[in-house]
Design an enzyme around this catalytic site. Structure first.
Site, PDB file in Angstrom:
ATOM      1  N   HIS A 195     -11.452 -38.498  -7.349  1.00 44.84           N
ATOM      2  CA  HIS A 195     -11.294 -39.893  -7.785  1.00 44.84           C
ATOM      3  C   HIS A 195     -10.707 -39.929  -9.190  1.00 44.84           C
ATOM      4  O   HIS A 195     -10.979 -39.065 -10.016  1.00 44.84           O
ATOM      5  CB  HIS A 195     -12.613 -40.668  -7.691  1.00 44.84           C
ATOM      6  CG  HIS A 195     -13.725 -40.204  -8.579  1.00 44.84           C
ATOM      7  ND1 HIS A 195     -13.865 -40.639  -9.869  1.00 44.84           N
ATOM      8  CD2 HIS A 195     -14.753 -39.347  -8.354  1.00 44.84           C
ATOM      9  CE1 HIS A 195     -14.940 -40.082 -10.404  1.00 44.84           C
ATOM     10  NE2 HIS A 195     -15.503 -39.279  -9.517  1.00 44.84           N
ATOM     11  N   ASP A 203     -10.796 -42.635 -11.436  1.00 40.09           N
ATOM     12  CA  ASP A 203     -11.465 -43.421 -12.477  1.00 40.09           C
ATOM     13  C   ASP A 203     -12.514 -42.563 -13.175  1.00 40.09           C
ATOM     14  O   ASP A 203     -12.902 -41.507 -12.678  1.00 40.09           O
ATOM     15  CB  ASP A 203     -12.134 -44.666 -11.872  1.00 40.09           C
ATOM     16  CG  ASP A 203     -13.185 -44.329 -10.832  1.00 40.09           C
ATOM     17  OD1 ASP A 203     -12.933 -43.416  -9.998  1.00 40.09           O
ATOM     18  OD2 ASP A 203     -14.259 -44.945 -10.832  1.00 40.09           O
ATOM     19  N   ASP A 253     -15.387 -35.593 -14.937  1.00 45.11           N
ATOM     20  CA  ASP A 253     -15.720 -36.230 -13.668  1.00 45.11           C
ATOM     21  C   ASP A 253     -14.788 -37.414 -13.493  1.00 45.11           C
ATOM     22  O   ASP A 253     -14.969 -38.441 -14.133  1.00 45.11           O
ATOM     23  CB  ASP A 253     -17.180 -36.662 -13.690  1.00 45.11           C
ATOM     24  CG  ASP A 253     -17.550 -37.499 -12.498  1.00 45.11           C
ATOM     25  OD1 ASP A 253     -16.759 -37.538 -11.545  1.00 45.11           O
ATOM     26  OD2 ASP A 253     -18.628 -38.117 -12.524  1.00 45.11           O
ATOM     27  N   GLU A 300     -14.439 -44.999  -7.855  1.00 43.04           N
ATOM     28  CA  GLU A 300     -15.607 -44.328  -7.276  1.00 43.04           C
ATOM     29  C   GLU A 300     -16.871 -44.723  -8.018  1.00 43.04           C
ATOM     30  O   GLU A 300     -17.923 -44.958  -7.419  1.00 43.04           O
ATOM     31  CB  GLU A 300     -15.413 -42.812  -7.354  1.00 43.04           C
ATOM     32  CG  GLU A 300     -16.445 -42.018  -6.557  1.00 43.04           C
ATOM     33  CD  GLU A 300     -17.639 -41.534  -7.366  1.00 43.04           C
ATOM     34  OE1 GLU A 300     -18.535 -40.934  -6.759  1.00 43.04           O
ATOM     35  OE2 GLU A 300     -17.705 -41.755  -8.576  1.00 43.04           O
ATOM     36  N   GLU A 301     -16.770 -44.805  -9.334  1.00 43.07           N
ATOM     37  CA  GLU A 301     -17.972 -44.856 -10.166  1.00 43.07           C
ATOM     38  C   GLU A 301     -18.693 -46.202 -10.117  1.00 43.07           C
ATOM     39  O   GLU A 301     -19.861 -46.269 -10.454  1.00 43.07           O
ATOM     40  CB  GLU A 301     -17.624 -44.523 -11.621  1.00 43.07           C
ATOM     41  CG  GLU A 301     -16.993 -43.148 -11.820  1.00 43.07           C
ATOM     42  CD  GLU A 301     -18.008 -42.010 -11.687  1.00 43.07           C
ATOM     43  OE1 GLU A 301     -19.189 -42.295 -11.417  1.00 43.07           O
ATOM     44  OE2 GLU A 301     -17.605 -40.849 -11.848  1.00 43.07           O
ATOM     45  N   ASP A 319     -15.411 -33.241  -6.370  1.00 43.32           N
ATOM     46  CA  ASP A 319     -16.224 -34.074  -7.261  1.00 43.32           C
ATOM     47  C   ASP A 319     -17.651 -33.556  -7.436  1.00 43.32           C
ATOM     48  O   ASP A 319     -18.539 -34.288  -7.855  1.00 43.32           O
ATOM     49  CB  ASP A 319     -16.231 -35.512  -6.716  1.00 43.32           C
ATOM     50  CG  ASP A 319     -16.718 -36.520  -7.734  1.00 43.32           C
ATOM     51  OD1 ASP A 319     -16.653 -36.222  -8.937  1.00 43.32           O
ATOM     52  OD2 ASP A 319     -17.160 -37.606  -7.312  1.00 43.32           O
TER      53      ASP A 319
HETATM   54 ZN   LIG Z   1     -17.343 -38.197  -9.732  1.00 40.75          ZN
END
Ligand SMILES: [Zn+2]
Length: 487
Positions: free
Chosen positions: A81, A83, A120, A151-152, A175
């Site tokens: 991801h 973001d 991340d 995603e977050e 991830d």
């Molecule tokens: Zn992540």
């Protein structure tokens, strides 16, 4: 403020990985604001004559044909991801929407000055770009590098991923947080909002009940708990402030007798994905019952200290005078319903996995008790909202647990709003890509085996696996400890 990225990556190998990671740290990419990094990825693809495709929500796939003998192999999906979680030291002037990160190297660590680094999942995205930029002679299968958005803050990129983006049925999600770990499962989840209407009545006045003095207002407060993530920390035996507060309230009620107390109000907990750390109740106690109530609350505190000991060293339970006047209280029968609901709802790990030792399979969290703001209750009534979050590796077990909660809430007279569930990813220890990943890991770890695990929280894999039946997946990576999961 110019970013001091200078030479922090000097000498690091593989050089392309770190070059792309550095690029990503210089492009603002908070969740829901990924347009600049998407443009960077499109430019990356176009400059290398790689094809790309984007879906309506913004997810982007870049495709690289197989090479070096891998031309006819089945395609492999590489996913991360784009973001990042944006957190900073309170005193730092940093705008995540416009400013690049300022990097520094401390020993073996690359860090961001005063902010999250976005490893991340920046390191996963950089790894995918490094693969895509391999020379034409490299032995690689056809690659479908999938870059998901947002995603977050709710996995919305994965939820809305277009099925047209992928043809591969083998996927490496990049991830996971730690080197030497392979994840093969994650939980799905679903929230419930239990709405309870209670009747309000005037506070009984002195002399209305024979032999009773006036009712005196107190605040009962249970706090100092560790809280934590409602999935990752659910099996640690931490206290739930709402349930423990309800237990103390029930003990106080028993000590006061039916006419010796009334509930003025109650609340506690905050975020849906956190274990409740604090809870309170406004308690009205007949004057002559106060000594008994104080003793009952102290006895509960002693019991809780014995039960929770070193797990909850900061636990506090206080009964303090409440100076403000109280005119309305909850009808006694409704107080009893609310207390029974809070104490009866399942909380904590409910079942452990048969496939992965020590992994919670199904859990539930009593997250919060608040007054519901809408729809507004009828005059003379108040509406309480109790939010629960349930998780499971197995979708049927998730729904069965939510059925239990729904049944209990309906018995307690609640209206139940059952939130949409997101799917889990059940571990498949026979997975081909898992076997291959473990073989490769053994080689790079010098003969040591990687750790196979699963996570009691949401990952994009759970959602992607449901959209592409038969997808064989593992999650690996280096996303570090800054990962804050929102589901
Ligand atoms: Zn992540």
């Amino acid at each position: 403020m110019p970013a001091a990225t200078g030479d922090v990556f000097a000498g690091l190998e593989p050089a392309p990985l770190w070059r792309y990671f550095k690029d990503l740290t210089q492009i603002p990419r908070p969740s829901k604001h990924e347009e600049r990094v998407l443009q960077y990825l499109k430019d990356f693809a176009s400059s290398r004559q790689l094809s790309w495709q984007q879906d309506a929500v913004g997810n982007l796939v870049i495709r690289r044909p197989g090479s070096g003998g891998g031309e006819a192999a089945l395609p492999v999906v590489i996913q991360g991801h784009i973001d990042m979680v944006c957190e900073k030291e309170p005193s730092l002037n940093h705008d995540f929407l416009t400013m690049p990160l300022s990097l520094e190297r401390r020993g073996d660590w690359i860090k961001a000055r005063g902010t999250t680094l976005g490893a991340d999942n920046g390191i996963g995205v950089a790894a995918a770009l490094a693969l895509l930029s391999c020379p034409p002679s490299a032995t690689l299968p056809p690659l479908e590098c999938l870059f998901t958005v947002d995603e977050e803050t709710g996995l919305t990129g994965a939820f809305q991923l277009s099925p047209e983006l992928l043809t591969g049925r083998t996927m490496l999600n990049l991830d996971t947080e730690d080197w030497g770990e392979v994840f093969v499962g994650c939980t799905g989840g679903g929230d419930m909002n239990l709405l309870m209407d209670v009747a309000l009545e005037p506070l009984p006045q002195r002399g209305e009940q024979p032999g009773q003095g006036p009712m005196v207002a107190h605040m009962l407060h249970l706090g100092g708990l560790r809280g934590g993530h409602s999935g990752l920390n659910i099996a640690e035996g931490r206290g739930n402030a709402l349930q423990l507060m309800a237990r103390a309230l029930a003990a106080a009620a028993a000590a006061a007798g039916p006419d010796g107390w009334r509930l003025g109000g109650a609340g506690g907990g905050d975020k849906r994905n956190a274990i409740a750390r604090d809870a309170w109740a406004l308690l009205l106690v007949a004057e002559d019952k106060q000594p008994a109530v104080v003793a009952a609350v102290q006895a509960v505190l002693d019991d809780l200290r014995a039960e929770y000991g070193s797990v909850e060293p900061g636990l506090t339970l206080r009964l303090e005078p409440h100076p403000e006047p109280v005119s309305e209280v909850v009808a006694p029968a409704d107080s009893a319903r609310l207390l029974a609901l809070l104490r009866g709802l399942p909380h904590g790990p409910l079942r452990f996995s048969q496939d992965v030792a020590g992994l919670v399979e199904t859990s539930s969290n009593v997250a919060s008790l608040k007054e519901a703001e809408s729809p507004s209750p009828a005059p003379g009534r108040r509406r309480y909202s109790v939010v629960t979050t349930t998780r499971s590796l197995l979708d049927p077990a998730l729904e069965a647990t939510r059925d239990v909660i729904q049944g209990l809430a309906q018995l307690a007279g609640c209206e139940v709003i059952r939130g949409r569930a997101y799917p889990g990813w059940r571990p498949n220890l026979e997975s081909s890509v898992l076997k291959l990943t473990l073989e490769e890991y053994r080689e790079v770890l010098g003969g040591r085996d990687a750790k196979v695990g699963a996570i009691h929280a949401g990952l994009e894999c759970g959602i992607i696996g449901t959209k592409f039946p038969g997808m064989d997946m593992v999650s690996i990576g280096l996303s570090t400890s800054t990962h804050i999961r929102m589901t």
